[in-house]
Motif scaffolding. Structure first.
Motif, PDB file in Angstrom:
ATOM      1  N   PRO A 330       5.207  27.385  24.679  1.00 24.22           N
ATOM      2  CA  PRO A 330       5.644  28.123  25.658  1.00 24.22           C
ATOM      3  C   PRO A 330       5.814  29.534  25.265  1.00 24.22           C
ATOM      4  O   PRO A 330       5.943  29.618  24.552  1.00 24.22           O
ATOM      5  N   PRO A 331       5.059  30.407  26.919  1.00 19.13           N
ATOM      6  CA  PRO A 331       5.405  31.566  27.121  1.00 19.13           C
ATOM      7  C   PRO A 331       6.974  32.571  26.252  1.00 19.13           C
ATOM      8  O   PRO A 331       6.598  33.314  24.738  1.00 19.13           O
ATOM      9  N   HIS A 332       7.734  31.506  26.070  1.00 20.97           N
ATOM     10  CA  HIS A 332       8.883  32.141  25.915  1.00 20.97           C
ATOM     11  C   HIS A 332       9.066  31.897  24.259  1.00 20.97           C
ATOM     12  O   HIS A 332       9.663  32.486  23.398  1.00 20.97           O
ATOM     13  N   ARG A 333       8.272  30.714  23.617  1.00 15.85           N
ATOM     14  CA  ARG A 333       8.018  31.416  21.923  1.00 15.85           C
ATOM     15  C   ARG A 333       7.294  31.727  21.170  1.00 15.85           C
ATOM     16  O   ARG A 333       6.520  32.054  19.941  1.00 15.85           O
ATOM     17  N   GLN A 334       6.070  32.711  21.946  1.00 13.99           N
ATOM     18  CA  GLN A 334       5.027  33.129  21.529  1.00 13.99           C
ATOM     19  C   GLN A 334       5.458  34.511  20.913  1.00 13.99           C
ATOM     20  O   GLN A 334       6.761  35.323  21.401  1.00 13.99           O
ATOM     21  N   GLN A 335       5.167  34.779  19.615  1.00 10.79           N
ATOM     22  CA  GLN A 335       5.882  36.074  18.874  1.00 10.79           C
ATOM     23  C   GLN A 335       5.785  37.572  19.922  1.00 10.79           C
ATOM     24  O   GLN A 335       6.543  38.427  19.794  1.00 10.79           O
ATOM     25  N   CYS A 336       4.574  37.504  20.758  1.00 12.15           N
ATOM     26  CA  CYS A 336       4.509  38.945  21.699  1.00 12.15           C
ATOM     27  C   CYS A 336       5.604  38.965  22.820  1.00 12.15           C
ATOM     28  O   CYS A 336       5.481  39.835  23.353  1.00 12.15           O
ATOM     29  N   TYR A 337       6.137  37.405  22.749  1.00 16.70           N
ATOM     30  CA  TYR A 337       7.509  37.534  23.693  1.00 16.70           C
ATOM     31  C   TYR A 337       8.905  37.271  23.295  1.00 16.70           C
ATOM     32  O   TYR A 337       9.814  36.285  24.013  1.00 16.70           O
ATOM     33  N   ASP A 338       9.574  37.868  22.386  1.00 20.26           N
ATOM     34  CA  ASP A 338       9.974  37.317  20.951  1.00 20.26           C
ATOM     35  C   ASP A 338      11.944  37.612  21.977  1.00 20.26           C
ATOM     36  O   ASP A 338      12.623  37.374  22.255  1.00 20.26           O
ATOM     37  N   GLU A 339      11.648  38.595  23.313  1.00 19.24           N
ATOM     38  CA  GLU A 339      12.740  39.205  23.787  1.00 19.24           C
ATOM     39  C   GLU A 339      13.143  38.142  24.320  1.00 19.24           C
ATOM     40  O   GLU A 339      14.582  37.823  25.673  1.00 19.24           O
ATOM     41  N   TYR A 340      12.066  37.081  24.864  1.00 16.82           N
ATOM     42  CA  TYR A 340      12.304  35.951  25.805  1.00 16.82           C
ATOM     43  C   TYR A 340      13.172  34.518  24.720  1.00 16.82           C
ATOM     44  O   TYR A 340      13.774  33.214  25.291  1.00 16.82           O
ATOM     45  N   SER A 341      13.127  34.775  23.153  1.00 19.72           N
ATOM     46  CA  SER A 341      13.287  33.871  22.742  1.00 19.72           C
ATOM     47  C   SER A 341      14.458  32.525  22.398  1.00 19.72           C
ATOM     48  O   SER A 341      14.464  32.137  22.182  1.00 19.72           O
ATOM     49  N   SER A 342      15.630  33.231  22.728  1.00 19.31           N
ATOM     50  CA  SER A 342      16.523  33.018  22.957  1.00 19.31           C
ATOM     51  C   SER A 342      17.432  31.990  25.000  1.00 19.31           C
ATOM     52  O   SER A 342      18.155  31.868  24.631  1.00 19.31           O
ATOM     53  N   LEU A 343      16.301  32.273  25.227  1.00 18.46           N
ATOM     54  CA  LEU A 343      16.587  31.345  26.307  1.00 18.46           C
ATOM     55  C   LEU A 343      16.223  29.855  26.230  1.00 18.46           C
ATOM     56  O   LEU A 343      15.541  29.536  25.001  1.00 18.46           O
ATOM     57  N   SER A 344      16.629  29.434  27.492  1.00 18.66           N
ATOM     58  CA  SER A 344      17.248  27.537  26.771  1.00 18.66           C
ATOM     59  C   SER A 344      16.710  27.244  27.883  1.00 18.66           C
ATOM     60  O   SER A 344      16.229  27.215  29.302  1.00 18.66           O
TER      61      SER A 344
END
Length: 380
Positions: A330-344
């Motif tokens: 999913p997009p929030h687990r892509q490296q380019c959107y690392d700022e979203y990685s903490s989202l649940s």
């Protein structure tokens, strides 16, 4: 082998007309911003039901140019927020962030796979300026709830119609349901070119004019540049091919529906869950996604053991049936959107871990669809 998709077979459906159209362009000596593009733009706008169609280079550029035009109009500015589905293809989100806007990810409905309209309002802030409604997998994502939220908060409703050419709902055809819509004609789409191509449809005269200018270096007339534009033009070859294929779009979408109906009626494996059958009439079935077994109530993305989906894919491949995954990460687990990685986003995580796309398309026979069903129903 039953391929997931054969572009060779699909192109052969209209090979003579396509070859003739390409030859006419080659022999014309005019390859950009000519009569073929103008013809396709008129045809597609009429088909969709909008005043304007602007042919561009691809679907990503189509969305990007829509938001860039809104910025040029003073209706948005960098830092403003755009509501987007969390489980969309990454191009939807790239176009938003490319303009300095902030994507706000909203979970899908696990039954429809589309952004859950009931969750949208809680994500709106004073910086929210738009909802990007993605008709994912060929399913119409419009709802009265989305429309009402846009009216309540004065939001621009933008459609990502990359996967739903020809899809209709009670309000009209996708691509004409919001303020503007982006279309991709990537070769695998229901309406596919022989390379990259895209378009913007809208009833907004000013927006259309700005996008026409932005796609051509920001030039409204030769050597005069109104904006810091881009080179995002659809070429004459792709326009000519799309004019041929547009004539057959409704017929080919109906073939997709017949395959989908067959799958829905005959698939009976306890290891998969089927898409919501209520969507059959407002769906052009760009893809036929199923879930493969993981229990979403206990699923954890960090689990990296063998997945049921992987076992089923290997089983079907051994049966000479090719499948695809849309989309594994999913997009929030892509490296380019690392700022979203903490989202649940557990539903998004589940869909991306469990989704499997079965073969579907106008070139697929019912006999081969039956072989797909038989193999899946035998899987243990």
């Amino acid at each position: 082998m039953i391929p997931f998709l054969s572009l060779i077979q699909r192109t052969r459906l209209h090979a003579e007309e396509i070859n003739n159209a390409v030859a006419e362009v080659v022999n014309s000596g005019w390859y950009l911003l000519g009569k073929r593009l103008e013809q396709f733009e008129q045809e597609y706008a009429h088909y969709i039901g909008t005043r304007h169609c602007v042919g561009v280079s691809n679907g990503l550029d189509a969305i990007t140019l829509i938001y860039r035009a809104y910025i040029e109009l003073g209706m948005m500015q960098p830092g403003d927020e755009v509501i987007v589905p969390a489980n969309t293809y990454i191009a939807s989100i790239l176009a938003v962030s490319e303009n300095g806007l902030k994507p706000v990810l909203v979970e899908p409905d696990v039954n429809t796979l589309l952004m859950n309209p009931e969750l949208i309002e809680q994500h709106i802030t004073p910086r929210t300026k738009s909802i990007l409604m993605v008709h994912l997998y060929g399913r119409c994502a419009w709802s009265q709830i989305v429309q009402d939220v846009c009216q309540k908060y004065d939001l621009r409703l933008v459609e990502d119609n990359a996967q739903a050419h020809g899809c209709r709902c009670e309000k009209g055809m996708t691509g004409a349901l919001g303020d503007a819509a982006a279309h991709s004609f990537y070769p695998t789409k229901n309406l596919g070119a022989l390379g990259d191509a895209g378009a913007v449809t809208t009833n907004d005269n000013q927006l259309a004019e700005i996008i026409r200018t932005l796609r051509n270096y920001g030039s409204s007339r030769k050597y005069v540049f109104d904006y810091k534009g881009r080179n995002c033009r659809m070429d004459e070859l792709q326009a000519a091919v799309l004019s041929v294929k547009l004539k057959y779009l409704d017929e080919e979408n109906e073939k997709r529906r017949k395959i989908a109906s067959y799958y829905l009626e005959h698939l009976a494996s306890p290891f998969i869950s089927l898409p919501d059958p209520m969507a059959i009439n407002s769906n052009v079935w760009h893809l036929f996604p199923v879930y493969c077994g993981e229990d979403k109530s206990i699923f954890k993305w960090e689990d990296d053991g063998p997945r049921l989906r992987d076992r089923l894919r290997q089983f079907l491949l051994a049966e000479d049936i090719e499948t695809q995954v849309h989309y594994p990460i999913p997009p929030h687990r892509q490296q380019c959107y690392d700022e979203y990685s903490s989202l649940s986003l557990p539903i998004t995580d589940y869909i991306h871990a469990a989704e499997l796309s079965l073969p579907i398309g106008p070139e697929l026979s019912l006999d081969n669809a039956a072989k797909v069903v038989s193999a899946i129903n035998r899987f243990v």
